[in-house]
Design a protein around this motif. Structure first.
Motif, PDB file in Angstrom:
ATOM      1  N   VAL A 176       2.944  -1.021  -0.826  1.00  0.00           N
ATOM      2  CA  VAL A 176       2.202   0.222  -1.021  1.00  0.00           C
ATOM      3  C   VAL A 176       1.636   0.682   0.315  1.00  0.00           C
ATOM      4  CG1 VAL A 176       0.276   1.322  -2.232  1.00  0.00           C
ATOM      5  CG2 VAL A 176       1.583  -0.493  -3.353  1.00  0.00           C
ATOM      6  N   LEU A 177       1.899   1.922   0.636  1.00  0.00           N
ATOM      7  CA  LEU A 177       1.351   2.561   1.842  1.00  0.00           C
ATOM      8  C   LEU A 177       1.552   1.756   3.123  1.00  0.00           C
ATOM      9  CD1 LEU A 177      -1.999   3.989   0.448  1.00  0.00           C
ATOM     10  CD2 LEU A 177       0.091   5.247   0.946  1.00  0.00           C
ATOM     11  N   ASN A 178       2.697   1.134   3.248  1.00  0.00           N
ATOM     12  CA  ASN A 178       3.003   0.502   4.524  1.00  0.00           C
ATOM     13  C   ASN A 178       4.145   1.278   5.185  1.00  0.00           C
ATOM     14  OD1 ASN A 178       5.403  -0.328   3.393  1.00  0.00           O
ATOM     15  ND2 ASN A 178       4.910  -2.487   3.383  1.00  0.00           N
ATOM     16  N   TYR A 179       4.485   0.904   6.386  1.00  0.00           N
ATOM     17  CA  TYR A 179       5.480   1.644   7.161  1.00  0.00           C
ATOM     18  C   TYR A 179       6.809   1.788   6.421  1.00  0.00           C
ATOM     19  CZ  TYR A 179       8.755   2.787  10.860  1.00  0.00           C
ATOM     20  OH  TYR A 179       9.733   3.382  11.593  1.00  0.00           O
ATOM     21  N   TYR A 180       7.309   0.689   5.834  1.00  0.00           N
ATOM     22  CA  TYR A 180       8.617   0.717   5.178  1.00  0.00           C
ATOM     23  C   TYR A 180       8.610   1.595   3.936  1.00  0.00           C
ATOM     24  CZ  TYR A 180       9.566  -3.171   8.265  1.00  0.00           C
ATOM     25  OH  TYR A 180       9.724  -3.952   9.366  1.00  0.00           O
ATOM     26  N   SER A 181       7.594   1.438   3.107  1.00  0.00           N
ATOM     27  CA  SER A 181       7.568   2.226   1.874  1.00  0.00           C
ATOM     28  C   SER A 181       7.317   3.705   2.164  1.00  0.00           C
ATOM     29  CB  SER A 181       6.524   1.685   0.900  1.00  0.00           C
ATOM     30  OG  SER A 181       5.231   1.801   1.436  1.00  0.00           O
ATOM     31  N   LEU A 182       6.484   4.004   3.148  1.00  0.00           N
ATOM     32  CA  LEU A 182       6.211   5.406   3.473  1.00  0.00           C
ATOM     33  C   LEU A 182       7.415   6.110   4.087  1.00  0.00           C
ATOM     34  CD1 LEU A 182       2.557   5.378   4.839  1.00  0.00           C
ATOM     35  CD2 LEU A 182       3.404   6.492   2.791  1.00  0.00           C
ATOM     36  N   THR A 183       8.064   5.469   5.048  1.00  0.00           N
ATOM     37  CA  THR A 183       9.210   6.133   5.679  1.00  0.00           C
ATOM     38  C   THR A 183      10.347   6.319   4.690  1.00  0.00           C
ATOM     39  OG1 THR A 183       9.981   4.020   6.556  1.00  0.00           O
ATOM     40  CG2 THR A 183       8.709   5.415   8.037  1.00  0.00           C
ATOM     41  N   SER A 241      21.123  -6.633  -6.087  1.00  0.00           N
ATOM     42  CA  SER A 241      19.700  -6.412  -5.840  1.00  0.00           C
ATOM     43  C   SER A 241      19.404  -4.920  -5.814  1.00  0.00           C
ATOM     44  CB  SER A 241      19.280  -7.018  -4.507  1.00  0.00           C
ATOM     45  OG  SER A 241      19.516  -8.402  -4.511  1.00  0.00           O
ATOM     46  N   VAL A 242      18.310  -4.550  -6.441  1.00  0.00           N
ATOM     47  CA  VAL A 242      17.935  -3.148  -6.562  1.00  0.00           C
ATOM     48  C   VAL A 242      16.537  -2.952  -5.991  1.00  0.00           C
ATOM     49  CG1 VAL A 242      17.463  -1.302  -8.217  1.00  0.00           C
ATOM     50  CG2 VAL A 242      19.350  -2.873  -8.629  1.00  0.00           C
ATOM     51  N   ALA A 243      16.340  -1.841  -5.299  1.00  0.00           N
ATOM     52  CA  ALA A 243      15.017  -1.440  -4.813  1.00  0.00           C
ATOM     53  C   ALA A 243      14.606  -0.182  -5.576  1.00  0.00           C
ATOM     54  CB  ALA A 243      15.053  -1.164  -3.323  1.00  0.00           C
ATOM     55  N   ILE A 244      13.328  -0.098  -5.910  1.00  0.00           N
ATOM     56  CA  ILE A 244      12.784   1.044  -6.640  1.00  0.00           C
ATOM     57  C   ILE A 244      11.851   1.792  -5.692  1.00  0.00           C
ATOM     58  CG2 ILE A 244      11.405   1.761  -8.632  1.00  0.00           C
ATOM     59  CD1 ILE A 244      12.230  -0.931  -9.932  1.00  0.00           C
ATOM     60  N   TYR A 245      12.040   3.115  -5.604  1.00  0.00           N
ATOM     61  CA  TYR A 245      11.276   3.911  -4.641  1.00  0.00           C
ATOM     62  C   TYR A 245      10.430   4.983  -5.314  1.00  0.00           C
ATOM     63  CZ  TYR A 245      14.104   1.948  -0.907  1.00  0.00           C
ATOM     64  OH  TYR A 245      14.705   1.089  -0.028  1.00  0.00           O
ATOM     65  N   ALA A 246       9.218   5.136  -4.803  1.00  0.00           N
ATOM     66  CA  ALA A 246       8.335   6.262  -5.094  1.00  0.00           C
ATOM     67  C   ALA A 246       7.922   6.836  -3.744  1.00  0.00           C
ATOM     68  CB  ALA A 246       7.123   5.802  -5.890  1.00  0.00           C
ATOM     69  N   LEU A 247       7.141   7.896  -3.743  1.00  0.00           N
ATOM     70  CA  LEU A 247       6.790   8.490  -2.450  1.00  0.00           C
ATOM     71  C   LEU A 247       5.959   7.568  -1.576  1.00  0.00           C
ATOM     72  CD1 LEU A 247       6.066  12.248  -3.133  1.00  0.00           C
ATOM     73  CD2 LEU A 247       7.982  11.233  -1.947  1.00  0.00           C
ATOM     74  N   PHE A 248       4.974   6.885  -2.151  1.00  0.00           N
ATOM     75  CA  PHE A 248       4.061   6.073  -1.346  1.00  0.00           C
ATOM     76  C   PHE A 248       4.158   4.581  -1.612  1.00  0.00           C
ATOM     77  CE2 PHE A 248       1.528  10.156  -1.492  1.00  0.00           C
ATOM     78  CZ  PHE A 248       1.934  10.552  -0.243  1.00  0.00           C
ATOM     79  N   TRP A 249       5.113   4.153  -2.417  1.00  0.00           N
ATOM     80  CA  TRP A 249       5.274   2.732  -2.682  1.00  0.00           C
ATOM     81  C   TRP A 249       6.740   2.450  -2.991  1.00  0.00           C
ATOM     82  CZ3 TRP A 249       7.115   1.372  -7.493  1.00  0.00           C
ATOM     83  CH2 TRP A 249       6.965   2.305  -8.514  1.00  0.00           C
ATOM     84  N   ALA A 250       7.076   1.185  -2.920  1.00  0.00           N
ATOM     85  CA  ALA A 250       8.438   0.744  -3.232  1.00  0.00           C
ATOM     86  C   ALA A 250       8.373  -0.705  -3.711  1.00  0.00           C
ATOM     87  CB  ALA A 250       9.340   0.860  -2.009  1.00  0.00           C
ATOM     88  N   GLY A 259      10.034  -8.446   0.512  1.00  0.00           N
ATOM     89  CA  GLY A 259      10.175  -8.432  -0.940  1.00  0.00           C
ATOM     90  C   GLY A 259       8.889  -8.158  -1.698  1.00  0.00           C
ATOM     91  N   GLY A 260       9.045  -7.539  -2.861  1.00  0.00           N
ATOM     92  CA  GLY A 260       7.926  -7.257  -3.734  1.00  0.00           C
ATOM     93  C   GLY A 260       7.404  -5.842  -3.578  1.00  0.00           C
ATOM     94  N   LEU A 261       6.254  -5.606  -4.165  1.00  0.00           N
ATOM     95  CA  LEU A 261       5.625  -4.295  -4.131  1.00  0.00           C
ATOM     96  C   LEU A 261       5.044  -4.016  -2.750  1.00  0.00           C
ATOM     97  CD1 LEU A 261       4.589  -1.752  -5.645  1.00  0.00           C
ATOM     98  CD2 LEU A 261       2.558  -3.081  -6.216  1.00  0.00           C
TER      99      LEU A 261
END
Length: 158
Positions: A65-72, A43-52, A61-63
């Motif tokens: 955007v701008l939530n605690y997990y993706s931001l941190t 399993s792979v996760a893809i990261y950007a600054l404000f989304w994952a 799971g899934g996209l």
């Protein structure tokens, strides 16, 4: 080139660099691996600054955007990307050296490459290979902006 043209180029270059830092992903990380029925999966996760994008088997799971997990995760793992963006903008404005900007660019690859090194044994043992590592969209954009919008280097005839 007039001073107004120079300011306009620096303004647009800064906007392009900001978008190249925030919008595209900068890395993929190994999220997990497992197997059922004799079939191995990675399993792979893809990261950007404000989304994952997290794999479906994760609890979030899934996209995201701008939530605690993706931001941190995005801000912690993309710390060097933010520094590189500021360095490119400073270089274009003539406030820093090319060398320090290139060093900041190289630092953007450190965490993704460490992730690749850590994931390689797992992939070798499972026999399932996926891309883990940097997605250097921001790095390429920064280098292009440095070349085309940065200060012109004075060349000596000797």
């Amino acid at each position: 080139m007039s001073d107004v043209d120079g300011r306009l180029i620096r303004k647009y270059a800064s906007l392009i660099m900001a978008l190249a830092t925030v919008v595209p992903p900068y890395t993929t990380f190994l999220y997990g691996f497992g197997g059922h029925g004799g079939h191995m999966s990675v399993s792979v996760a893809i990261y950007a600054l404000f989304w994952a994008i997290y794999p479906p088997e994760s609890s979030i799971g899934g996209l995201q955007v701008l939530n605690y997990y993706s931001l941190t995760a995005g801000l912690m793992l993309g710390f060097f990307n933010i520094i590189f963006a500021f360095q490119v903008i400073r270089y274009i404005r003539g406030k820093t050296s090319k060398r320090s900007t290139l060093v900041a660019g190289a630092l953007t690859l450190v965490l993704p490459i460490i992730s690749l090194i850590a994931a390689l044994p797992v992939m070798l043992l499972s026999g399932v290979f996926v891309y883990i590592g940097p997605i250097p969209i921001q790095l390429a954009t920064g280098f292009l902006l440095m070349h085309f919008a940065g200060p012109k280097e004075i060349t000596s005839p000797w």
